[in-house]
Structure formats: C-alpha cells, structure tokens
Motif scaffolding. Structure first.
Motif, PDB file in Angstrom:
ATOM      1  N   MET A   4       0.843  -1.196   0.000  1.00  0.00           N
ATOM      2  CA  MET A   4       0.000   0.000   0.000  1.00  0.00           C
ATOM      3  C   MET A   4       0.880   1.250   0.000  1.00  0.00           C
ATOM      4  SD  MET A   4      -1.301   0.279   3.960  1.00  0.00           S
ATOM      5  CE  MET A   4      -1.942   1.917   3.643  1.00  0.00           C
ATOM      6  N   ALA A   5       0.297   2.390  -0.316  1.00  0.00           N
ATOM      7  CA  ALA A   5       1.040   3.652  -0.349  1.00  0.00           C
ATOM      8  C   ALA A   5       1.406   4.065   1.072  1.00  0.00           C
ATOM      9  CB  ALA A   5       0.188   4.725  -1.016  1.00  0.00           C
ATOM     10  N   TYR A   6       2.546   4.733   1.193  1.00  0.00           N
ATOM     11  CA  TYR A   6       2.996   5.183   2.518  1.00  0.00           C
ATOM     12  C   TYR A   6       2.072   6.283   3.024  1.00  0.00           C
ATOM     13  CZ  TYR A   6       5.735   7.472   6.105  1.00  0.00           C
ATOM     14  OH  TYR A   6       6.131   8.049   7.294  1.00  0.00           O
ATOM     15  N   LEU A   7       1.680   6.190   4.289  1.00  0.00           N
ATOM     16  CA  LEU A   7       0.835   7.196   4.921  1.00  0.00           C
ATOM     17  C   LEU A   7       1.708   8.154   5.715  1.00  0.00           C
ATOM     18  CD1 LEU A   7      -2.030   4.893   6.284  1.00  0.00           C
ATOM     19  CD2 LEU A   7      -2.100   6.347   4.245  1.00  0.00           C
ATOM     20  N   GLU A   8       1.534   9.439   5.481  1.00  0.00           N
ATOM     21  CA  GLU A   8       2.296  10.463   6.208  1.00  0.00           C
ATOM     22  C   GLU A   8       1.425  10.988   7.351  1.00  0.00           C
ATOM     23  OE1 GLU A   8       5.273  12.483   7.528  1.00  0.00           O
ATOM     24  OE2 GLU A   8       5.522  11.423   5.620  1.00  0.00           O
ATOM     25  N   PRO A   9       1.735  10.613   8.598  1.00  0.00           N
ATOM     26  CA  PRO A   9       0.870  11.001   9.716  1.00  0.00           C
ATOM     27  C   PRO A   9       0.959  12.492  10.041  1.00  0.00           C
ATOM     28  CG  PRO A   9       2.324   9.148  10.292  1.00  0.00           C
ATOM     29  CD  PRO A   9       2.851   9.763   9.035  1.00  0.00           C
ATOM     30  N   ALA A  58       4.836   0.390   9.893  1.00  0.00           N
ATOM     31  CA  ALA A  58       5.091  -1.033  10.108  1.00  0.00           C
ATOM     32  C   ALA A  58       3.924  -1.682  10.854  1.00  0.00           C
ATOM     33  CB  ALA A  58       6.395  -1.221  10.886  1.00  0.00           C
ATOM     34  N   VAL A  59       3.366  -0.950  11.832  1.00  0.00           N
ATOM     35  CA  VAL A  59       2.210  -1.450  12.586  1.00  0.00           C
ATOM     36  C   VAL A  59       1.007  -1.617  11.664  1.00  0.00           C
ATOM     37  CG1 VAL A  59       0.506  -0.828  14.355  1.00  0.00           C
ATOM     38  CG2 VAL A  59       2.946  -0.567  14.826  1.00  0.00           C
ATOM     39  N   VAL A  60       0.763  -0.604  10.830  1.00  0.00           N
ATOM     40  CA  VAL A  60      -0.376  -0.660   9.904  1.00  0.00           C
ATOM     41  C   VAL A  60      -0.238  -1.842   8.945  1.00  0.00           C
ATOM     42  CG1 VAL A  60      -1.551   0.543   8.011  1.00  0.00           C
ATOM     43  CG2 VAL A  60      -0.870   1.807  10.048  1.00  0.00           C
ATOM     44  N   ASP A  61       0.955  -2.024   8.397  1.00  0.00           N
ATOM     45  CA  ASP A  61       1.194  -3.147   7.484  1.00  0.00           C
ATOM     46  C   ASP A  61       0.933  -4.483   8.174  1.00  0.00           C
ATOM     47  OD1 ASP A  61       1.845  -1.500   5.390  1.00  0.00           O
ATOM     48  OD2 ASP A  61       4.007  -1.655   5.667  1.00  0.00           O
ATOM     49  N   GLU A  62       1.387  -4.601   9.422  1.00  0.00           N
ATOM     50  CA  GLU A  62       1.207  -5.853  10.162  1.00  0.00           C
ATOM     51  C   GLU A  62      -0.267  -6.084  10.486  1.00  0.00           C
ATOM     52  OE1 GLU A  62       2.478  -9.410  11.988  1.00  0.00           O
ATOM     53  OE2 GLU A  62       3.471  -8.012  10.610  1.00  0.00           O
ATOM     54  N   LYS A  76      -2.780  -5.086   8.751  1.00  0.00           N
ATOM     55  CA  LYS A  76      -3.430  -5.499   7.506  1.00  0.00           C
ATOM     56  C   LYS A  76      -3.074  -6.947   7.157  1.00  0.00           C
ATOM     57  CE  LYS A  76      -3.960  -1.004   5.278  1.00  0.00           C
ATOM     58  NZ  LYS A  76      -5.389  -1.121   4.987  1.00  0.00           N
ATOM     59  N   GLU A  77      -1.807  -7.292   7.371  1.00  0.00           N
ATOM     60  CA  GLU A  77      -1.338  -8.645   7.065  1.00  0.00           C
ATOM     61  C   GLU A  77      -2.075  -9.693   7.911  1.00  0.00           C
ATOM     62  OE1 GLU A  77       0.900 -11.564   5.167  1.00  0.00           O
ATOM     63  OE2 GLU A  77       0.790  -9.403   4.713  1.00  0.00           O
ATOM     64  N   PHE A 135     -10.227  -2.675  15.094  1.00  0.00           N
ATOM     65  CA  PHE A 135      -9.428  -1.722  14.327  1.00  0.00           C
ATOM     66  C   PHE A 135     -10.121  -1.472  12.985  1.00  0.00           C
ATOM     67  CE2 PHE A 135      -5.613  -2.595  16.947  1.00  0.00           C
ATOM     68  CZ  PHE A 135      -5.135  -1.298  17.063  1.00  0.00           C
ATOM     69  N   ILE A 136     -10.180  -0.192  12.571  1.00  0.00           N
ATOM     70  CA  ILE A 136     -10.770   0.150  11.276  1.00  0.00           C
ATOM     71  C   ILE A 136      -9.910   1.203  10.584  1.00  0.00           C
ATOM     72  CG2 ILE A 136     -13.156  -0.383  11.944  1.00  0.00           C
ATOM     73  CD1 ILE A 136     -13.599   2.659  12.267  1.00  0.00           C
ATOM     74  N   GLU A 137     -10.095   1.325   9.284  1.00  0.00           N
ATOM     75  CA  GLU A 137      -9.450   2.370   8.486  1.00  0.00           C
ATOM     76  C   GLU A 137     -10.526   3.046   7.648  1.00  0.00           C
ATOM     77  OE1 GLU A 137      -6.191   2.932   4.842  1.00  0.00           O
ATOM     78  OE2 GLU A 137      -6.373   0.998   5.869  1.00  0.00           O
ATOM     79  N   VAL A 138     -10.640   4.355   7.772  1.00  0.00           N
ATOM     80  CA  VAL A 138     -11.669   5.092   7.036  1.00  0.00           C
ATOM     81  C   VAL A 138     -11.071   6.331   6.389  1.00  0.00           C
ATOM     82  CG1 VAL A 138     -13.584   4.321   8.481  1.00  0.00           C
ATOM     83  CG2 VAL A 138     -12.366   6.412   9.082  1.00  0.00           C
TER      84      VAL A 138
END
Length: 293
Positions: A1-6, A85-89, A91-92, A105-108
């Motif tokens: 996925m694309a990198y998210l810039e917090p 890294a947390v987000v990728d894990e 999702k994995e 956990f959700i992503e919106v």
C-alpha cells in the motif's frame, strides 16, 4: 500500500501496538565491521654473481600492514516509520476490518470538522470581548437606553467566565472530538476522538479541519439506524440535562414531566440551527491511532 504520512499520531497507541505485534520494539540498531591488520615478512638471500663471488649474503625484510578500519552504522526508527510497520502488520494479520464493532481496528477516509459546540465556544471566546467593547463605546448611539446597557454590562465577566468554563470542561479529558463526513455525500457518519495530551488542541484542530484524511483507530461505540450519537456527552450541558430529567422523573407530576420532555424536543431543532447536538445512526465513535494524508 502507499505510505501514509501522519499529521497526528497517538504515540502510546502506536507503541503499545508495536510492542505486542513485534514482541518488543527497537528504535536504534548498530552494525560494526572490523578489518584486522595483516603483516607479511620475507627474507631474501643475495644471489647475484657479485655477491656470490664475494661470498656475501644479504638478508632483506619487507613488511606490509593494512590499517584497521571500523565501520559503524546506526539506524534510527522514527515514530512515523514504526506506525507504518504497525499498519502493514495489522493489515497482514487482518486485524483491520470493515465490521465497525466495538474494539475493532478500522481504516476510514473522511473529511474532518470540529464538533460544533467547540467551534461555537471558540467563536464566543473571540467575539465576546469585541461585542462588549462595541456596546460600551457605541451602545447608546445604537439606541440602547443607558440604564439597560449598564444592567447588561454587569453580566460581562460572568458570561465570559461561563464560556471559558465550557471550554475547560470540554478539554479536561484531553480528548478532542471531530466529526467524520463522507466526501461523496457530505453526511456525518461518525465521531473520532483524538488524544491531545501532548498536543495543543487548537493547533490540531487547525491542521485537520476541512481536509480528507485516512484515519486508523479502534471503534469504541456504535449506534444503529433509529438511534443517535450524542456530541455533548463530555460537556456539563449533558450533565445538567440528565439531572433535570431525573428530577422531573421522580416528581409526582407526570404532566409536568411530559411537558418538560415536549419543551426540550421543541427547542432542540432551534438549538441545532447553531450547534449540532447529535448525529443520526447508523454511526460510530472511534479513537484515532493516526490521521494521515
């Protein structure tokens, strides 16, 4: 996925998730390589015709030494990189779901706007002193009687103190609430809580208002169609209303209680012209781990 810039990170939530997912975390690693010194010595006997004729031998010694080199590499892990890294894990391992159940956990993707009551308080805090000053200077020129004006101005400090109390009451939990709006329909479908313990709430509000962001976090409450999600739950207004309702409920006058409920219901639409008090379900409340672009 694309990198998210917090743009916003709940640091505790990121670190806790990382510690659990990766069985501990390291924010710095070190690599060392050493090249050992080499030395060679050779003895040579003179074998030239002249040396042989004279019977003289010569001993030659050569030495070679390589320098000892040390290479030290330090890798630092930024909080933003750890978040990704947390987000990728998550999702994995399929921890991020679309079920919107409490604790999930959700992503919106959503457009963020501050809760109306917070905006209203900010506006009043800014405008009230200006309004008071204008009335002091030009009130009589506006046709307001001097006696009425003086009586009104007696409430200057109490009104300002009440407004400030509302703001402090709202922020005492160190939680900033923002509405989630659909970019397609413009309808509010949820509320996100932002932990601002280590942030300036006004700075966070300015940074995140009126933009479309990716929000990752956990659902804390969900209401279905026909129910509503309160937006004043954390203010003293909610407490005052609940106390009044309990007092009316325990009274023996059933007619007065029904009249009270009807009056509140009739006033609510007028109040919501200025300040939204709730959003209709289906909707949910979530705690944000991150807000990113």
């Amino acid at each position: 996925m694309a990198y998210l810039e917090p743009l916003y990170l709940n640091e505790k939530m990121v670190l806790n998730a990382a510690a659990y997912l990766f069985k501990g975390i390291s924010t710095e690693s070190e690599e060392k390589t050493n090249d050992s010194a080499n030395r060679k010595a050779n003895a040579k006997i003179g074998v030239s015709f002249l040396q042989g004729l004279l019977g003289k031998a010569e001993l030659g010694i050569k030495g070679e030494r390589s320098r000892a080199n040390e290479v030290k590499t330090v890798k630092r892990c930024t909080l933003g990189g750890l978040h990704m890294a947390v987000v990728d894990e998550l999702k994995e391992t399929k921890e991020i779901q679309d079920s919107f159940e409490a604790g999930q956990f959700i992503e919106v993707k959503a457009i963020l706007q501050p809760i109306d009551i917070f905006q209203l308080v900010e506006t009043l805090l800014t405008s009230a002193p200006l309004i008071i000053q204008i009335l002091k200077n030009f009130g009589e020129k506006f046709g307001i009687e001097k006696s009425s004006l003086e009586k009104f101005l007696e409430y200057e400090k109490p009104v300002t103190q009440i407004i400030e109390a509302i703001e402090q009451d709202y922020l005492k939990s160190k939680q900033l609430e923002m509405l989630l709006f659909s970019s397609k329909t413009g309808i509010a479908f949820g509320v996100v809580d932002l932990d601002v313990t280590d942030y300036d709430p006004k700075e966070v509000t300015a940074k995140l208002t009126d933009g479309e962001f990716t929000i990752i976090g956990k659902v804390t409450k969900r209401v279905e169609e026909g129910a509503s999600l309160s937006l004043v739950q954390r203010t003293f207004l909610s407490y005052v209303m609940s106390v009044l309702e309990k007092l009316m409920a325990i009274s023996n006058d059933i007619g007065s209680f029904e009249e009270y409920k009807n009056s509140i219901a009739s006033v609510k639409p007028m109040v919501e012209e200025f300040c939204r008090l709730s959003i209709d379900g289906p909707a949910y409340r979530m705690t944000a781990m991150s807000v990113s672009v």
